[in-house]
Design a protein around this motif. Structure first.
Motif, PDB file in Angstrom:
ATOM      1  N   UNK A 156      61.979  37.232  44.298  1.00 24.77           N
ATOM      2  CA  UNK A 156      61.896  38.182  43.181  1.00 24.77           C
ATOM      3  C   UNK A 156      60.746  37.795  42.251  1.00 24.77           C
ATOM      4  N   UNK A 157      60.636  36.482  41.957  1.00 22.83           N
ATOM      5  CA  UNK A 157      59.549  35.980  41.101  1.00 22.83           C
ATOM      6  C   UNK A 157      58.190  36.231  41.733  1.00 22.83           C
ATOM      7  N   UNK A 158      58.084  35.913  43.026  1.00 21.09           N
ATOM      8  CA  UNK A 158      56.782  36.060  43.706  1.00 21.09           C
ATOM      9  C   UNK A 158      56.337  37.521  43.692  1.00 21.09           C
ATOM     10  N   UNK A 159      57.232  38.422  44.032  1.00 23.73           N
ATOM     11  CA  UNK A 159      56.865  39.841  44.137  1.00 23.73           C
ATOM     12  C   UNK A 159      56.612  40.482  42.774  1.00 23.73           C
ATOM     13  N   UNK A 160      57.412  40.107  41.777  1.00 23.68           N
ATOM     14  CA  UNK A 160      57.330  40.843  40.510  1.00 23.68           C
ATOM     15  C   UNK A 160      56.555  40.145  39.394  1.00 23.68           C
ATOM     16  N   UNK A 161      56.240  38.845  39.552  1.00 22.65           N
ATOM     17  CA  UNK A 161      55.523  38.165  38.464  1.00 22.65           C
ATOM     18  C   UNK A 161      54.171  37.622  38.917  1.00 22.65           C
ATOM     19  N   UNK A 162      54.158  36.941  40.069  1.00 20.56           N
ATOM     20  CA  UNK A 162      52.918  36.267  40.492  1.00 20.56           C
ATOM     21  C   UNK A 162      51.784  37.261  40.771  1.00 20.56           C
ATOM     22  N   UNK A 163      52.138  38.430  41.363  1.00 20.49           N
ATOM     23  CA  UNK A 163      51.101  39.443  41.672  1.00 20.49           C
ATOM     24  C   UNK A 163      50.356  39.829  40.400  1.00 20.49           C
ATOM     25  N   UNK A 171      45.812  39.710  36.215  1.00 23.82           N
ATOM     26  CA  UNK A 171      45.387  39.475  34.832  1.00 23.82           C
ATOM     27  C   UNK A 171      44.379  38.322  34.774  1.00 23.82           C
ATOM     28  N   UNK A 172      44.560  37.323  35.662  1.00 19.62           N
ATOM     29  CA  UNK A 172      43.613  36.204  35.706  1.00 19.62           C
ATOM     30  C   UNK A 172      42.228  36.703  36.140  1.00 19.62           C
ATOM     31  N   UNK A 173      42.210  37.573  37.172  1.00 20.63           N
ATOM     32  CA  UNK A 173      40.931  38.103  37.670  1.00 20.63           C
ATOM     33  C   UNK A 173      40.226  38.925  36.589  1.00 20.63           C
ATOM     34  N   UNK A 176      40.632  38.697  33.361  1.00 22.20           N
ATOM     35  CA  UNK A 176      40.213  37.814  32.263  1.00 22.20           C
ATOM     36  C   UNK A 176      38.895  37.125  32.609  1.00 22.20           C
ATOM     37  N   UNK A 177      38.772  36.689  33.866  1.00 25.81           N
ATOM     38  CA  UNK A 177      37.537  36.023  34.302  1.00 25.81           C
ATOM     39  C   UNK A 177      36.365  37.002  34.224  1.00 25.81           C
ATOM     40  N   UNK A 178      36.601  38.235  34.674  1.00 30.03           N
ATOM     41  CA  UNK A 178      35.526  39.241  34.653  1.00 30.03           C
ATOM     42  C   UNK A 178      35.107  39.554  33.217  1.00 30.03           C
ATOM     43  N   UNK A 179      36.095  39.670  32.324  1.00 25.96           N
ATOM     44  CA  UNK A 179      35.791  39.965  30.921  1.00 25.96           C
ATOM     45  C   UNK A 179      34.984  38.830  30.294  1.00 25.96           C
ATOM     46  N   UNK A 180      35.367  37.615  30.649  1.00 25.23           N
ATOM     47  CA  UNK A 180      34.665  36.435  30.134  1.00 25.23           C
ATOM     48  C   UNK A 180      33.196  36.448  30.582  1.00 25.23           C
ATOM     49  N   UNK A 181      32.996  36.807  31.856  1.00 23.41           N
ATOM     50  CA  UNK A 181      31.625  36.875  32.404  1.00 23.41           C
ATOM     51  C   UNK A 181      30.798  37.924  31.670  1.00 23.41           C
ATOM     52  N   UNK A 182      31.417  39.122  31.444  1.00 25.69           N
ATOM     53  CA  UNK A 182      30.711  40.201  30.740  1.00 25.69           C
ATOM     54  C   UNK A 182      30.307  39.758  29.339  1.00 25.69           C
ATOM     55  N   UNK A 183      31.248  39.083  28.653  1.00 24.07           N
ATOM     56  CA  UNK A 183      30.960  38.623  27.293  1.00 24.07           C
ATOM     57  C   UNK A 183      29.833  37.600  27.299  1.00 24.07           C
ATOM     58  N   UNK A 184      29.846  36.737  28.308  1.00 28.68           N
ATOM     59  CA  UNK A 184      28.817  35.708  28.417  1.00 28.68           C
ATOM     60  C   UNK A 184      27.438  36.334  28.632  1.00 28.68           C
ATOM     61  N   UNK A 185      27.377  37.346  29.524  1.00 30.09           N
ATOM     62  CA  UNK A 185      26.085  37.997  29.788  1.00 30.09           C
ATOM     63  C   UNK A 185      25.602  38.764  28.559  1.00 30.09           C
ATOM     64  N   UNK A 186      26.566  39.403  27.824  1.00 30.38           N
ATOM     65  CA  UNK A 186      26.183  40.115  26.593  1.00 30.38           C
ATOM     66  C   UNK A 186      25.671  39.141  25.536  1.00 30.38           C
ATOM     67  N   UNK A 187      26.303  37.965  25.491  1.00 28.93           N
ATOM     68  CA  UNK A 187      25.890  36.948  24.520  1.00 28.93           C
ATOM     69  C   UNK A 187      24.470  36.480  24.827  1.00 28.93           C
ATOM     70  N   UNK A 242      43.582  50.712  36.971  1.00 26.21           N
ATOM     71  CA  UNK A 242      44.250  49.417  37.164  1.00 26.21           C
ATOM     72  C   UNK A 242      43.980  48.494  35.974  1.00 26.21           C
ATOM     73  N   UNK A 243      42.710  48.490  35.508  1.00 31.24           N
ATOM     74  CA  UNK A 243      42.358  47.633  34.372  1.00 31.24           C
ATOM     75  C   UNK A 243      43.025  48.136  33.086  1.00 31.24           C
ATOM     76  N   UNK A 244      43.055  49.468  32.908  1.00 37.00           N
ATOM     77  CA  UNK A 244      43.628  50.044  31.685  1.00 37.00           C
ATOM     78  C   UNK A 244      45.126  49.762  31.601  1.00 37.00           C
ATOM     79  N   UNK A 245      45.807  49.917  32.715  1.00 41.14           N
ATOM     80  CA  UNK A 245      47.276  49.767  32.690  1.00 41.14           C
ATOM     81  C   UNK A 245      47.664  48.300  32.457  1.00 41.14           C
TER      82      UNK A 245
END
Length: 953
Positions: free
Chosen positions: A628-635, A640-642, A644-655, A425-428
Motif C-alpha cells: 500500500x505504501x509503495x503504490x500510494x506514497x513512493x510513486x 515530486x523529487x524529479x 523539485x530537481x528540475x525547478x532547481x535547475x531552472x532557477x540556477x540557469x535563470x540566476x 502532471x506538474x500542475x496537479x
C-alpha cells in the motif's frame, strides 16, 4: 599588393576552352572591321588584359580607330578598357598616348548626350592619375550645372573622389558642393552632395542641416538615411550636441521608409537611454516587424528587440510593451513566432501576465480547427509550452489555463497533447487547490483521448491523484466504458459469430476455394479472411489499443486499478463494497491477461506486461500495508523529487542569466574618465555604421585586436621546411563562411624568383574563390599572399598545393615546392546548443548517419573524460549535473551541438570504469554520434578520435 587587396575591376566571365586570339588578328579587326567586329575585338582585348596579357601594341590602334567612334556600346567598352589598361611606363611616368585619351574624355564631358556625360564622370571616379584629371577639372565643374540630374549626381561623386585623392586639384570642393546643395532640388543629387560634406567637411554639413532641420521629414528616404548617419557620428564625437539633434531623430521614427525607421531607432537607442527614447525605439521596431512582409527582416528586427531586453535598465520599459510584441504572432512563420513567444516570456511580469495568458489562450483556440498550414501543430506545441512556463512562474494563472489546455488531450497531434499532459502532471502535483478541477476536466475528456501514449499518461494521473470515493468510482466507470463488455475474449468471439448471422449480404461475396493435400476442396468463409472495418471503428478506445496488441497500456491500467482499489479500501469501511470494488479490478486484469494469451489481438502480450499484471493481482489479493505504501506514497515522492530537481535547475540557469546581465562594479575598479579615455576603450564609442560595414565585408579584425589572447601566432601552420628554397607558413583565419589564408612566402636563396605562384586545391566542401597572382621575389625577400576559400558545410576540409617559380637566367623548367596540407578544423563551425529531451529523442530517431567511436584514452576518471570530450568537441551536455554526480562505475550522457550552417549533431557517451583492472585503469566504452549528413558524423568522429587522449603536461 596582393590580388585580394588590389582594386576590383569589372570582372568579365570567359569560357576557358576558347582559343585566345592573336594580336595581329585583333589589330586588323580594330582597324578595318565594321562596328560589330570592332566591338567583339575590343571585348577580347579587355578579357586578355584582365587575364594578365599586356598588349602594348594595340594602345595606339584603339586611340586612332576606336576612340573617335560615337557608338554607345563602344563607348561603354572603352570605359572598361581605360580602367584596366596600364597607363604608365615601367619607371612610373604617364604614357604620351594618354594625352590623346584625356582630350577625348574632355569632349565626352561636354557631349550633348547625358548618358555619355554621366558614365564618363563615373569612370573618372576610378582614375588614380592626377596628370590625367587635371585638364578635365573645368569640364567636371561645369557638369554640376547640367540640366539632367544623372549628370549632376555623378559630377558630385567625381568631385568627391578627386577631392579625397588629390585635394590640390579642387581645393574649394566643400564650398562648391555646399552652394550646390543649397540650390539643388533632386533627392539623389542632394544625397550625394550631403554625403560628400559629411566625409569632407562635417561643419558645413551641420550648417546645412541646421538650416533645414524642420523640413527633414519631407526629404526623400536616401537623404534621410545619410542625415541619420551624420547625427549619429556628430553625437558620438561630441555628446553635448545630442540635445540639438535628438528631436530630429524622433521625427525620423515616423518616416515612411522602413530603412530610415530602422536606422533612426538604432541611433536613438545609442544616443539616449531615457525610458521615453527606448520606448519610442522599441515601438518603432515592433511596427516594422508587423508591417514588413519579409521574414528575414522580421527576424533581424526581433534580434534588435532582444538586444534591447538584455540591458537591465531597458527591460522594465519593454515589459510595458509585451502586448504590442504579441501582435507579431499574426505572422505565419514558425521561427518568428518562436522568437516572439520567447521574448514575451522573458519580459512577462505579475503586472501583465493575465493579459498575456488571455492572448495565448485565444491563439491556442485559433489553432484548434486550422489544418491547412503545416506548422500549426508545432505552433500549438509552442503555445502550450509558453502557457506551461507562465503557470509555473505565476501559479495564480494555472486555474485559467488548465481548462483550455485539457481540451487538447484529445488532439490527434501527439506532441502537443504530450506537452499538455506534462503540464497537467506538474500542475496537479504543485498546486493542491487545483486538484479537484484537474480531475474533473480529466474525467470529462478521458473517453475522447485518441493516442495510446496520452491515454497511459492520463490513466497514471487519475490513478495517482483521485482521493475521494466519488472520483475513484468515476475512474472505474470510465475504465469500464473505455474497455467495453467484459470478459473481452468471449464478447469478441460472440461478436464474430453474431455478425455472421446478422449480415446476410456478406454471403454474396464469392467464397474462396482451397485445395487440401488430399486433393479435396475446402471452402473458406470470406468473413474470416477480411474483417469489416466498421466493427473496429465502433470499438471503445482501450479495447482498440488492446486488440492492436499494445499491452503496455494494460500494465499501466493494472497499476492504476491497484492504486485506486487500495485507496478505496482505506476510505470505504463497508466490507461488501470493498470486496466488490477489488473483485471488479481483479476481473478487469484477469480478462486483459486472458485476451493477451488468446489469438485475437494482432500481437500477443509480452512477458514483462504479464509479470506486471500478475503482480498487481497478487497485491490486490493480499492487500499488505507495505505494498500500500509503495503504490500510494513512493510513486508520488519520486515525481515530486524529479520536479523539485528540475525547478532547481531552472532557477540556477535563470540566476546565471541575471548574473550575466547585471553590471557589477568592484570597489577597487579604476574610475573611467570620459575625457581621458581612448576611443577604442569605450564600447559605446564604437561607430555602429562602421561596424556594420566591416561585418558586411567579412572583416572581423576589430574583435581580434580587442582580445590580446587571440593572437595570430596561435593559428600559424608551417607549410614548407626551413631548408627549402622557399619557406612558407600560413595563418588560417576562419570567419563564418569564409576562410582567409594569409601565406608568408620567404625566398631563402640568393636568386631572384620570378612568377612565384601559390597554387592551391581543396578537398571537401571547400571552394577556392580566386587564383592568387604571381609575385617576383628578390634574393632573401619575403611577401604575403592572401587566398580566400568559401565553406559550404560542416565537415573536415583539406587545402593542399605547391609553390612554383622560375629562377632568372636558369634554363631549366619551373621549380616546385610541395606544401604541407592545411586541415580546416570542424570546431570553428560548431557551437554548443540546447534542446529538450523530447527533441533530442526525435532527432536521434530521424537522423540516418551514425558513427560509433570506441573510447581509447589514458584518462582514468569518468567525469574528467566527459569534460575533456566537451572541451574538444564544442558540444553541450544535456544530461543535468545532478544525474552525473556521484560515482557508480559507469556514466551515460547526451551531448548536442549545432553548426553555423544550421546542422544538428547529437552524441551519446556511454562509458564505464573497469574496477577489476585496478584504480589506474583507463575509462572504456563507446561514443555514438548521429547527424543528418555523413560528413558531419564522420568529421565529428575523427575529431573525437584525435583528441581522446589527454596530453601529458
Amino acid at each position: 599588393m596582393t590580388a585580394a587587396e588590389n582594386v576590383c575591376y569589372t570582372l568579365i566571365n570567359v569560357s576557358s576552352d576558347s582559343e585566345p586570339p592573336s594580336e595581329v588578328s585583333l589589330k586588323t579587326d580594330l582597324e578595318k572591321g565594321e562596328i560589330k567586329a570592332k566591338t567583339e575585338a575590343l571585348k577580347k582585348v579587355i578579357i586578355m588584359i584582365l587575364n594578365g596579357e599586356k598588349l602594348p601594341g594595340l594602345l595606339m590602334t584603339i586611340i586612332r580607330f576606336v576612340l573617335p567612334l560615337q557608338d554607345h556600346t563602344i563607348k561603354k567598352l572603352l570605359l572598361v578598357f581605360w580602367e584596366i589598361v596600364p597607363k604608365t611606363t615601367p619607371d612610373g611616368k604617364l604614357l604620351q598616348e594618354m594625352i590623346l585619351v584625356c582630350d577625348a574624355y574632355r569632349k565626352d564631358l561636354q557631349h550633348p548626350n547625358e548618358f555619355i556625360r554621366g558614365s564618363t564622370l563615373r569612370f573618372l571616379c576610378k582614375l588614380k592619375e592626377a596628370e590625367l584629371l587635371e585638364p578635365l577639372m573645368p569640364a567636371i565643374r561645369a557638369c554640376l550645372e547640367h540640366r539632367h540630374s544623372y549628370v549632376r549626381r555623378n559630377a558630385v561623386l567625381a568631385i568627391y573622389t578627386i577631392y579625397r585623392n588629390f585635394e590640390h586639384l579642387i581645393p574649394d570642393a566643400p564650398e562648391l558642393i555646399h552652394d550646390f546643395l543649397v540650390n539643388e532640388k533632386d533627392a539623389s543629387c542632394k544625397r550625394n552632395a550631403f554625403m560628400m560634406l559629411i566625409h569632407a567637411d562635417q561643419d558645413r554639413a551641420l550648417d546645412y542641416l541646421s538650416t533645414c532641420i524642420d523640413q527633414v521629414h519631407t526629404f526623400g528616404d536616401i537623404l534621410q538615411l545619410v542625415i541619420v548617419e551624420l547625427i549619429y557620428k556628430v553625437c558620438h564625437a561630441n555628446p553635448s550636441e545630442r540635445a540639438r539633434f535628438i528631436r530630429c531623430i524622433y521625427n525620423l521614427l515616423q518616416s515612411s521608409s522602413p530603412a530610415v525607421k530602422y536606422e533612426a531607432a538604432g541611433t536613438l537607442v545609442t544616443l539616449s537611454s531615457a525610458p521615453t527614447a527606448i520606448k519610442a525605439a522599441a515601438q518603432c521596431y515592433i511596427d516594422l516587424i508587423i508591417k514588413e512582409s519579409d521574414n528575414n527582416v522580421k527576424l533581424i528586427v526581433l534580434d534588435r528587440l532582444i538586444e534591447l531586453k538584455e540591458h537591465p535598465t531597458h527591460e522594465r520599459v519593454l515589459q510595458d510593451l509585451v502586448m504590442d510584441i504579441l501582435r507579431v504572432l499574426s505572422t505565419p512563420d514558425l521561427e518568428v513566432r518562436k522568437k516572439t513567444l520567447q521574448l514575451a516570456l522573458d519580459l512577462v511580469s505579475s503586472r501583465n501576465v493575465e493579459e498575456l495568458v488571455i492572448v495565448l489562450k485565444k491563439e491556442v483556440i485559433k489553432t484548434n480547427n486550422v489544418t491547412e498550414h503545416e506548422d500549426t501543430d508545432k505552433y500549438r506545441q509552442l503555445l502550450v509550452r509558453t502557457l506551461h512556463s507562465c503557470s509555473v512562474r505565476f501559479p495564480d494563472m494555472a486555474a485559467n489555463v488548465i481548462p483550455v489546455l485539457m481540451e487538447f488531450l484529445s488532439d490527434t497531434n501527439e506532441a502537443a497533447a504530450a506537452d499538455v499532459l506534462e503540464f497537467v502532471r506538474e500542475a496537479i502535483q504543485r498546486f493542491d487547490n487545483l486538484r479537484p478541477l484537474v480531475i474533473e476536466k480529466m474525467l470529462e475528456v478521458f473517453h475522447a483521448i485518441k493516442t495510446v501514449k496520452i491515454y497511459r499518461g492520463a490513466l497514471w494521473i487519475l490513478g495517482e491523484y483521485c482521493s475521494t470515493k466519488e472520483d475513484i468510482q468515476s475512474v472505474m466507470t470510465e475504465v469500464r466504458r473505455s474497455l467495453g463488455e467484459i470478459p473481452i475474449v468471449e464478447n469478441e468471439i460472440k461478436k464474430e459469430t453474431g455478425e455472421v448471422k446478422a449480415e446476410d449480404e456478406v454471403s454474396a461475396a464469392p467464397a474462396q476455394k482451397l485445395v487440401t493435400e488430399m486433393g479435396t476442396y475446402v471452402t473458406q468463409s470470406a468473413l474470416s479472411s477480411s474483417r469489416p472495418s466498421k466493427k473496429e471503428e465502433d470499438r471503445p478506445p482501450l479495447r482498440g489499443f488492446l486488440m492492436d496488441g499494445d499491452f503496455y497500456v494494460a500494465a499501466s491500467l493494472a497499476t492504476t486499478l491497484t492504486k485506486v482499489a487500495l485507496r478505496y479500501v482505506a476510505i470505504v469501511q463497508d466490507k461488501k463494497k470493498q470486496n466488490s470494488f477489488v473483485a471488479e479490478s481483479m476481473l478487469i486484469m484477469a480478462t486483459v491477461l486472458h485476451l493477451g494469451k488468446s489469438s485475437l489481438p494482432k500481437k500477443p502480450i509480452t512477458d514483462d506486461d504479464v509479470d506486471r499484471i500478475s503482480l498487481c493481482l497478487k497485491v490486490l489479493s493480499e492487500c499488505s500495508p507495505l505494498m500500500n505504501d509503495i503504490f500510494n506514497k513512493e510513486c508520488r515522492k519520486s515525481l515530486s523529487h524529479m520536479l523539485a530537481v528540475r525547478l532547481e535547475e531552472e532557477k540556477l540557469s535563470q540566476k546565471k542569466e541575471s548574473e550575466k546581465r547585471n553590471v557589477t562594479v568592484q570597489a577597487d575598479d579604476p574610475i573611467s574618465f570620459m575625457q581621458l579615455t581612448a576611443k577604442n576603450e569605450m564600447t559605446s564609442k564604437e561607430d555602429q555604421f562602421q561596424l556594420s560595414l566591416l561585418a558586411a565585408m567579412g572583416n572581423t579584425q576589430r574583435k581580434e585586436a580587442a582580445d590580446p589572447l587571440a593572437s595570430k601566432l596561435n593559428k600559424v601552420t608551417q607549410l614548407t621546411g626551413f631548408s627549402d628554397p622557399v619557406y612558407a607558413e600560413a595563418y588560417v583565419h576562419v570567419n563564418q563562411y569564409d576562410i582567409v589564408l594569409d601565406v608568408l612566402v620567404v625566398n631563402q636563396t640568393s636568386d631572384t624568383l620570378q612568377n612565384c605562384t601559390l597554387e592551391l586545391a581543396t578537398l571537401g566542401d571547400l571552394k577556392l574563390v580566386e587564383k592568387p597572382s604571381p609575385l617576383t621575389l628578390a634574393p632573401h625577400d619575403f611577401a604575403n599572399i592572401k587566398a580566400n576559400v568559401k565553406v559550404a558545410s560542416t565537415e573536415n576540409g583539406i587545402i593542399f598545393g605547391n609553390i612554383v617559380y622560375d629562377v632568372s637566367g636558369a634554363a631549366s623548367d619551373r621549380n616546385c615546392v610541395v606544401l604541407s596540407d592545411i586541415h580546416i578544423d570542424i570546431m570553428d563551425y560548431i557551437q554548443p546548443a540546447s534542446c529538450t529531451d523530447a527533441e533530442f529523442r526525435q532527432m536521434w530517431a530521424e537522423f540516418e548517419w551514425e558513427n560509433k567511436v570506441t573510447v581509447n584514452t589514458n584518462i582514468t576518471e569518468l567525469n574528467e573524460y566527459l569534460q575533456h570530450i566537451l572541451r574538444s568537441t564544442n558540444m553541450k551536455c544535456l544530461t543535468p549535473e545532478k544525474a552525473l554526480s556521484g560515482f557508480c562505475g559507469f556514466m551515460a550522457a547526451n551531448l548536442y551541438a549545432r553548426s553555423i550552417f544550421g546542422e544538428d549533431a547529437l552524441a551519446n557517451v556511454s562509458i564505464e570504469k573497469p574496477f577489476h583492472l585496478g584504480p589506474e585503469a583507463p575509462v572504456n566504452g563507446h561514443i555514438r554520434i548521429r547527424a543528418k549528413s555523413q560528413g558531419m558524423a564522420l568529421s565529428l568522429g575523427d575529431k573525437i578520435n584525435l583528441s581522446q587522449k589527454k596530453a601529458n603536461v
